[in-house]
Design a protein around this motif. Structure first.
Motif, PDB file in Angstrom:
ATOM      1  N   PHE A 118       0.658  -1.168   0.128  1.00 34.46           N
ATOM      2  CA  PHE A 118       0.090   0.124   0.033  1.00 34.46           C
ATOM      3  C   PHE A 118       0.835   1.297  -0.224  1.00 34.46           C
ATOM      4  N   PHE A 119       1.637   1.341   0.773  1.00 37.19           N
ATOM      5  CA  PHE A 119       2.737   2.367   0.974  1.00 37.19           C
ATOM      6  C   PHE A 119       3.458   2.546  -0.331  1.00 37.19           C
ATOM      7  N   LEU A 122       1.649   4.268  -3.125  1.00 42.11           N
ATOM      8  CA  LEU A 122       1.459   5.833  -2.808  1.00 42.11           C
ATOM      9  C   LEU A 122       2.925   6.563  -3.109  1.00 42.11           C
ATOM     10  N   LEU A 146       0.961   7.518   7.600  1.00 39.44           N
ATOM     11  CA  LEU A 146      -0.660   7.239   7.329  1.00 39.44           C
ATOM     12  C   LEU A 146      -0.703   5.789   8.142  1.00 39.44           C
ATOM     13  N   ASP A 148      -2.649   1.939   8.530  1.00 44.52           N
ATOM     14  CA  ASP A 148      -2.771   1.193   7.595  1.00 44.52           C
ATOM     15  C   ASP A 148      -4.115   1.044   6.745  1.00 44.52           C
ATOM     16  N   ASP A 149      -4.906   1.712   7.343  1.00 47.88           N
ATOM     17  CA  ASP A 149      -6.540   1.814   6.676  1.00 47.88           C
ATOM     18  C   ASP A 149      -6.499   3.117   5.904  1.00 47.88           C
ATOM     19  N   GLY A 150      -5.327   4.005   6.050  1.00 50.33           N
ATOM     20  CA  GLY A 150      -5.099   5.031   4.978  1.00 50.33           C
ATOM     21  C   GLY A 150      -5.344   6.431   5.390  1.00 50.33           C
ATOM     22  N   ILE A 191      -7.611   8.284   0.229  1.00 45.78           N
ATOM     23  CA  ILE A 191      -6.264   8.189   1.247  1.00 45.78           C
ATOM     24  C   ILE A 191      -5.972   9.591   1.762  1.00 45.78           C
ATOM     25  N   LYS A 260     -12.464   2.358   4.514  1.00 42.32           N
ATOM     26  CA  LYS A 260     -11.012   2.090   4.942  1.00 42.32           C
ATOM     27  C   LYS A 260     -10.140   2.015   3.692  1.00 42.32           C
ATOM     28  N   GLY A 262      -7.139   2.122   2.813  1.00 47.06           N
ATOM     29  CA  GLY A 262      -5.976   1.486   2.668  1.00 47.06           C
ATOM     30  C   GLY A 262      -5.997  -0.059   2.820  1.00 47.06           C
ATOM     31  N   ALA A 266      -3.488  -2.811   2.042  1.00 46.45           N
ATOM     32  CA  ALA A 266      -2.579  -3.491   3.115  1.00 46.45           C
ATOM     33  C   ALA A 266      -2.614  -4.967   3.314  1.00 46.45           C
TER      34      ALA A 266
END
Length: 487
Positions: A118-119, A122, A146, A148-150, A191, A260, A262, A266
């Motif tokens: 996820f990261f 981004l 951020l 984990d859920d964004g 996000i 959520k 992210g 995640a």
């Protein structure tokens, strides 16, 4: 004042064999292969019998309960030592790790695609922007902050302090705010939001703003989010001046949003493996229980180590190094015997426990109907197999059984008893099943309150309190009537 006294105490001391058995009994099938591989690597006196010809007779190992003290006369070991020393010496591993697979060629692994986290996704989007060095550092700091859920739950002033201390970069709060708005345009939508309301608004603003339903949905999130979450739809209808059908479209549009954003990135690539420890098949009304083959590995004590020990025993032991060699070989041979013994006891204990559960719930395993489940507690099974309750608990809490109607954790078959008006004792799972059916068939525009559900159960002969109904409903993750309301 110091003085000497004599005291007598009765202490129950676990033997090394008991410790090893207890640890292995708790290990599920999915982790057993890994545990055996670790033992094979650590102990050269232990061999995989499937890789060699085994002409030796197989010993029968009687059932042993790890929670009852072993008979010291049956022990074949000359030396005694404390549990603390044993644990320090063998350095037990944590058995709860992930399953690493085995070398079985017939077993097919499910391929898992390698994906960016996820990261990383981004960060890749940030790298594509034409930014100054200062703004790039701010963007990196925001992405790294951020959850984990964004969401960005760290205050802007704290981000300013982080940049000044860790990056030696001095920025204004307004610069961080501007860069946050840039990141909020990244995918997935939502996000970088600081709360649920902002997250939903970011996603709505990326939709067609010419659509009146989207415009009204945006207004609901901005001004009436509390009424929406509590399902006070009548208040929203009055405030917006819309009818039930129009409000239904608005609500459906909001429900499509991701609270959520992210999560999808995640948890990408994660897979949960549930390998059943037992299989129950129905052969024309007769149940047949089998243990997963992975629970019965072919292990043996190394012949070369046995011969080496016999040779050392005949040699003069006056030399200190020779004594140490004999002690080392004996220790490894004893450890291999303990492990093989524990594995065999594990197999028999698992089969004995599961067979007792199957016999107790025979009608359920024939039909798969929760309503025929009998009330059953750990003591019921422990008494049947003449073992301790904690032994049954270790089996029930970590083992799965595959049936013709699904795979279940053994713990799910245990339940408390409820007495009906006729005096018959039934499982509380039967009551939960009736509650589930009542709620599934209710009019969603007027869902059944707990008081009404209590009355329905009483009509069916189950006299239980309203608070008990609420407890069962919460245990099944079913919300209260007001939150189950739909248009």
């Amino acid at each position: 004042m110091l003085k000497q006294t004599l005291q007598q105490k009765l202490l129950q001391k676990l033997s090394p064999q008991q410790i090893q058995f207890i640890k292995l009994l708790q290990v599920p099938t999915v982790s057993l292969d890994t545990r055996i591989k670790e033992e094979l690597e650590e102990n050269p006196a232990l061999e995989d019998g499937s890789l060699a010809n085994m002409n030796e007779p197989i010993e029968d190992y009687p059932d042993k309960d790890p929670d009852e003290q072993f008979n010291s006369e049956e022990s074949s070991f000359d030396e005694e030592f404390s549990v603390d020393e044993y644990i320090q010496e063998d350095d037990y591993k944590d058995y709860g790790g992930n399953y690493n697979g085995d070398d079985d060629e017939e077993r097919k692994e499910i391929p898992i695609a390698i994906q960016d986290s996820f990261f990383e996704k981004l960060q890749n989007q940030l790298d594509l922007l034409a930014l100054s060095d200062k703004n790039y550092l701010i963007g990196q700091q925001i992405i790294g902050s951020l959850d984990d859920d964004g969401y960005l739950r760290r205050p802007i002033p704290s981000l300013v302090d982080d940049l000044s201390f860790s990056q030696n970069t001095f920025v204004e709060e307004s610069e961080v705010e501007d860069m946050l708005k840039v990141i909020q345009e990244f995918d997935p939508p939502g996000i970088g939001a600081r709360d649920l309301q902002e997250c939903l608004l970011i996603q709505l603003k990326k939709k067609d703003q010419e659509n009146p339903t989207i415009v009204l949905a945006t207004r609901v999130v901005e001004d009436y989010l509390e009424e929406f979450t509590k399902k006070h739809y009548d208040k929203i209808e009055k405030q917006l001046g819309v009818n039930s059908e129009e409000l239904k479209d608005i609500i459906n549009e909001i429900l499509k949003l991701n609270p959520k954003p992210g999560d999808s990135g995640a948890v990408a690539g994660k897979q949960l493996h549930v390998i059943p420890d037992f299989h129950i098949s129905n052969n024309d009304g007769v149940l047949h229980l089998t243990l997963n083959g992975r629970n019965a590995p072919e292990l043996r004590v190394s012949k070369s180590y046995q011969e080496m020990f016999e040779h050392y025993e005949k040699v003069e032991k006056s030399d200190k190094k020779m004594k140490e060699a004999v002690q080392f070989v004996k220790q490894k041979l004893d450890s291999a015997k303990w492990f093989i013994d524990a594995i065999k006891q594990r197999q028999q204990t698992l089969l004995k426990t599961m067979n007792a559960i199957m016999e107790y719930q025979y009608e359920y395993f024939l039909t798969g109907d929760d309503r025929v489940l009998k009330p059953m507690i750990l003591k019921d099974i422990a008494d049947r197999i003449d073992m301790d309750i904690s032994t049954v608990s270790r089996v029930a809490n970590s083992k799965y059984v595959q049936t013709e109607f699904g795979t279940f954790l053994l713990k799910s078959f245990f339940s408390e008893a409820i007495q009906t008006d006729s005096g018959e004792e039934v499982s509380n799972k039967e009551v939960k099943k009736i509650l589930e059916e009542c709620i599934a068939n209710e009019d969603k525009r007027k869902p059944l309150a707990d008081e009404k559900l209590t009355e329905i159960l009483k009509d069916k002969g189950y006299s239980i309190a309203r608070r008990t109904v609420a407890k069962y409903r919460e245990a099944m993750n079913i919300p209260v009537a007001r939150l189950r309301k739909e248009l």
